[in-house]
Design an enzyme around this catalytic site. Structure first.
Site, short mmCIF file in Angstrom:
data_model
loop_
_atom_site.label_atom_id
_atom_site.label_comp_id
_atom_site.label_asym_id
_atom_site.label_seq_id
_atom_site.Cartn_x
_atom_site.Cartn_y
_atom_site.Cartn_z
N GLU A 61 0.87 -1.18 0.00
CA GLU A 61 0.00 0.00 0.00
C GLU A 61 0.90 1.22 0.00
OE1 GLU A 61 -2.77 0.20 3.19
OE2 GLU A 61 -3.64 -1.76 2.77
N ASP A 72 -5.86 8.72 10.19
CA ASP A 72 -4.50 8.33 10.53
C ASP A 72 -4.03 8.96 11.83
OD1 ASP A 72 -3.80 6.63 8.28
OD2 ASP A 72 -3.98 8.44 7.06
#
Length: 279
Positions: A61, A72
């Site tokens: 990824e 995040d």
């Protein structure tokens, strides 16, 4: 209208499909490694990306730097800021992919990020450029299925998998429509919260396994567990439950603190744990 998909429509001739088939033949899960494009600089990012497959990464990824990554935690936020400060752009990220593809046409590459940079770039233009560069799939954190039908259809036409995110709080009634827009694999978020906020709780592995089994009843797609996988122990535990294990924050932190060699050493540890989990 929300598109539907039958099992016969699942992409069977793609890098992602071939990767999972190899792992099934070897009776093991796949290791998915997340790194931020351009972190801490372009040259270092390129060096790490090119060496990850040999270290044991089955799928990579590649994060698209964004100034407001709502899902995040601190580690990936800082990685994105370092990349942006160094001049990383979406165009440069696609160039990084093209460089990678010149020496590796086997390892699946998935772009992960947020919708805003794609809109600014131009959605159709981006999808065409991503497919041309050698991207295999997209994870778009903030694109709900209610607004994703057009992008999903365009991505499928270009051979790009739209990889769905499923959270512990995703209502059961949303799953059929959400997974209908999914290809490649399903990313099952292990817990509520942001990336890197805590470790995977293997004391509740039985409950997580039941949830993974339930996902498979909706779609015949591999399931990857992400969030909280930080070391060999948690990677091994997740690999006994799911088809793939995603490691991001721990790898990003190791790169930031100790450099490329240390990040590759961690990848090798994780890959060994994933490969031996079911033996």
């Amino acid at each position: 209208m929300i598109p539907t998909v039958s099992d016969t429509e699942i992409q069977t001739d793609s890098r992602l499909a071939r990767c999972f088939e190899r792992c099934r033949a070897q009776q093991r899960g796949a290791l998915v490694t997340y790194v931020m494009a351009g972190d801490p600089d372009l040259d270092t990012s390129r060096a790490l990306l090119e060496q990850l497959p040999a270290a044991g990464a089955d799928i990579i990824e590649l994060g698209m730097p964004f100034s407001d990554p709502m899902a995040d935690g601190v580690a990936i936020q800082r990685a994105g800021q370092r990349a942006l400060k160094g001049g990383q752009t979406l165009a440069r990220t696609l160039d990084l992919v093209r460089d990678f593809r010149r020496q590796d046409d086997r390892t699946p590459l998935v772009l992960m990020g947020y919708l805003n940079p794609l809109v600014r770039y131009g959605e159709r233009r981006f999808l065409e450029a991503a497919a041309e560069a050698g991207i295999d799939g997209l994870i778009l954190v903030d694109l709900p299925y209610e607004h994703g039908a057009t992008l999903t259809a365009q991505a499928r036409d270009l051979g790009l998998a739209r990889i769905p995110l499923v959270a512990p709080t995703t209502p059961g009634e949303r799953l059929p429509a959400l997974l209908a827009q999914g290809d490649g694999f399903v990313y099952r978020i292990a817990f509520n919260g942001v990336t890197g906020s805590r470790a995977l709780d293997l004391d509740h592995a039985d409950a997580l396994e039941r949830q993974v089994i339930a996902l498979r009843r909706h779609r015949a797609l591999p399931v990857a567990i992400g969030f909280g996988v930080r070391d060999a122990g948690s990677a091994s535990g997740a690999a006994r439950i799911a088809d793939a294990v995603v490691v991001g924050s721990a790898l990003v932190e190791r790169l930031a603190d100790e450099g490329v060699d240390a990040a590759l050493a961690l990848t090798r540890e994780l890959a060994k744990a994933v490969r031996e989990a079911r033996s």
